[in-house]
Design a protein around this motif. Sequence first.
Motif, PDB file in Angstrom:
ATOM      1  N   HIS A 100       0.841  -1.199   0.000  1.00 27.19           N
ATOM      2  CA  HIS A 100       0.000   0.000   0.000  1.00 27.19           C
ATOM      3  C   HIS A 100       0.873   1.245   0.000  1.00 27.19           C
ATOM      4  O   HIS A 100       1.919   1.266   0.662  1.00 27.19           O
ATOM      5  CB  HIS A 100      -0.907   0.005   1.234  1.00 27.19           C
ATOM      6  CG  HIS A 100      -1.722  -1.249   1.356  1.00 27.19           C
ATOM      7  ND1 HIS A 100      -2.836  -1.485   0.579  1.00 27.19           N
ATOM      8  CD2 HIS A 100      -1.568  -2.339   2.135  1.00 27.19           C
ATOM      9  CE1 HIS A 100      -3.337  -2.662   0.888  1.00 27.19           C
ATOM     10  NE2 HIS A 100      -2.580  -3.211   1.834  1.00 27.19           N
ATOM     11  N   PRO A 101       0.479   2.296  -0.713  1.00 23.69           N
ATOM     12  CA  PRO A 101       1.263   3.533  -0.725  1.00 23.69           C
ATOM     13  C   PRO A 101       1.549   4.002   0.703  1.00 23.69           C
ATOM     14  O   PRO A 101       0.675   3.971   1.565  1.00 23.69           O
ATOM     15  CB  PRO A 101       0.358   4.523  -1.463  1.00 23.69           C
ATOM     16  CG  PRO A 101      -0.459   3.650  -2.373  1.00 23.69           C
ATOM     17  CD  PRO A 101      -0.716   2.392  -1.566  1.00 23.69           C
ATOM     18  N   GLY A 102       2.788   4.383   0.938  1.00 25.45           N
ATOM     19  CA  GLY A 102       3.200   4.860   2.252  1.00 25.45           C
ATOM     20  C   GLY A 102       3.653   3.764   3.200  1.00 25.45           C
ATOM     21  O   GLY A 102       4.213   4.046   4.263  1.00 25.45           O
ATOM     22  N   GLU A 103       3.430   2.517   2.821  1.00 19.71           N
ATOM     23  CA  GLU A 103       3.810   1.397   3.682  1.00 19.71           C
ATOM     24  C   GLU A 103       5.328   1.344   3.863  1.00 19.71           C
ATOM     25  O   GLU A 103       6.091   1.650   2.955  1.00 19.71           O
ATOM     26  CB  GLU A 103       3.318   0.087   3.051  1.00 19.71           C
ATOM     27  CG  GLU A 103       3.565  -1.141   3.887  1.00 19.71           C
ATOM     28  CD  GLU A 103       2.929  -2.397   3.297  1.00 19.71           C
ATOM     29  OE1 GLU A 103       3.248  -3.484   3.789  1.00 19.71           O
ATOM     30  OE2 GLU A 103       2.120  -2.294   2.352  1.00 19.71           O
ATOM     31  N   ILE A 104       5.764   0.962   5.057  1.00 18.19           N
ATOM     32  CA  ILE A 104       7.182   0.709   5.299  1.00 18.19           C
ATOM     33  C   ILE A 104       7.493  -0.655   4.705  1.00 18.19           C
ATOM     34  O   ILE A 104       6.867  -1.655   5.056  1.00 18.19           O
ATOM     35  CB  ILE A 104       7.509   0.757   6.799  1.00 18.19           C
ATOM     36  CG1 ILE A 104       7.294   2.184   7.315  1.00 18.19           C
ATOM     37  CG2 ILE A 104       8.939   0.285   7.055  1.00 18.19           C
ATOM     38  CD1 ILE A 104       7.410   2.331   8.812  1.00 18.19           C
ATOM     39  N   VAL A 105       8.430  -0.675   3.771  1.00 13.18           N
ATOM     40  CA  VAL A 105       8.752  -1.883   3.017  1.00 13.18           C
ATOM     41  C   VAL A 105      10.259  -2.127   3.117  1.00 13.18           C
ATOM     42  O   VAL A 105      11.058  -1.222   2.888  1.00 13.18           O
ATOM     43  CB  VAL A 105       8.324  -1.717   1.534  1.00 13.18           C
ATOM     44  CG1 VAL A 105       8.757  -2.905   0.707  1.00 13.18           C
ATOM     45  CG2 VAL A 105       6.820  -1.496   1.436  1.00 13.18           C
ATOM     46  N   PHE A 106      10.603  -3.354   3.445  1.00 14.92           N
ATOM     47  CA  PHE A 106      12.000  -3.727   3.569  1.00 14.92           C
ATOM     48  C   PHE A 106      12.544  -4.177   2.221  1.00 14.92           C
ATOM     49  O   PHE A 106      11.851  -4.845   1.453  1.00 14.92           O
ATOM     50  CB  PHE A 106      12.159  -4.843   4.603  1.00 14.92           C
ATOM     51  CG  PHE A 106      11.718  -4.438   5.973  1.00 14.92           C
ATOM     52  CD1 PHE A 106      12.535  -3.652   6.775  1.00 14.92           C
ATOM     53  CD2 PHE A 106      10.477  -4.800   6.454  1.00 14.92           C
ATOM     54  CE1 PHE A 106      12.117  -3.260   8.035  1.00 14.92           C
ATOM     55  CE2 PHE A 106      10.045  -4.420   7.713  1.00 14.92           C
ATOM     56  CZ  PHE A 106      10.874  -3.638   8.503  1.00 14.92           C
ATOM     57  N   CYS A 107      13.793  -3.813   1.951  1.00 12.60           N
ATOM     58  CA  CYS A 107      14.409  -4.207   0.685  1.00 12.60           C
ATOM     59  C   CYS A 107      15.922  -4.274   0.808  1.00 12.60           C
ATOM     60  O   CYS A 107      16.515  -3.676   1.713  1.00 12.60           O
ATOM     61  CB  CYS A 107      14.024  -3.233  -0.437  1.00 12.60           C
ATOM     62  SG  CYS A 107      14.747  -1.598  -0.287  1.00 12.60           S
ATOM     63  N   VAL A 108      16.516  -5.021  -0.089  1.00 10.00           N
ATOM     64  CA  VAL A 108      17.961  -4.982  -0.299  1.00 10.00           C
ATOM     65  C   VAL A 108      18.124  -4.200  -1.593  1.00 10.00           C
ATOM     66  O   VAL A 108      17.528  -4.549  -2.607  1.00 10.00           O
ATOM     67  CB  VAL A 108      18.546  -6.406  -0.430  1.00 10.00           C
ATOM     68  CG1 VAL A 108      20.024  -6.342  -0.797  1.00 10.00           C
ATOM     69  CG2 VAL A 108      18.334  -7.190   0.857  1.00 10.00           C
TER      70      VAL A 108
END
Length: 181
Positions: free
Chosen positions: A61-69
């Motif tokens: 969802h827009p604004g969601e905290i998303v983890f990434c490498v």
Amino acid sequence: MMVPRKVFFTKGVGVHKDRLASFELALRAGKIEKYNLVYVSSIFPPQCDKVSVEEGINELHPGEIVFCVMARTETNEPKRMITSAIGIALPKEPNQYGYLSEHHAYGETEIVSGEYAEDLAATMLATTLGIEFDPDTAWLEREQIYKASGKIITTSHVCSAAMGNESGLWTTAIAAAVFVL
């Protein structure tokens, strides 16, 4: 406990007079501009499914905290080659973790940069699995040793490459493994 269930891989290039806007455009090209991205280290979680960009984005969802490498490279030097790559190495056993690696380079081709990132992820995984190898041998030879061990099932990479804008605008190349919880 927060262990990702899914991961998708994306890449993008952005060009703009401002460095930050160039990065934003690279994120847009990779379809991940609307999330609050938090960079994490390079573990591919056990039993995490690789999905398409579209399937992964449908769960965010827009604004969601998303983890990434994320791998990110930028330049404002005209005609300077930049690459950003994510390497992937997965073990045969689905209950074991794998590795992701990020590689940021100047002057490398997309193939060289991608294979370097793939080699790095596979080497990290091989050392945790106790696979013996000579680190001074070429990647293609080590890749065969890793796969012949029966412990590493797959290696791959995603790489973004760009040539610095001829007018000196900021050019940013990104590659990312984006996790879905």
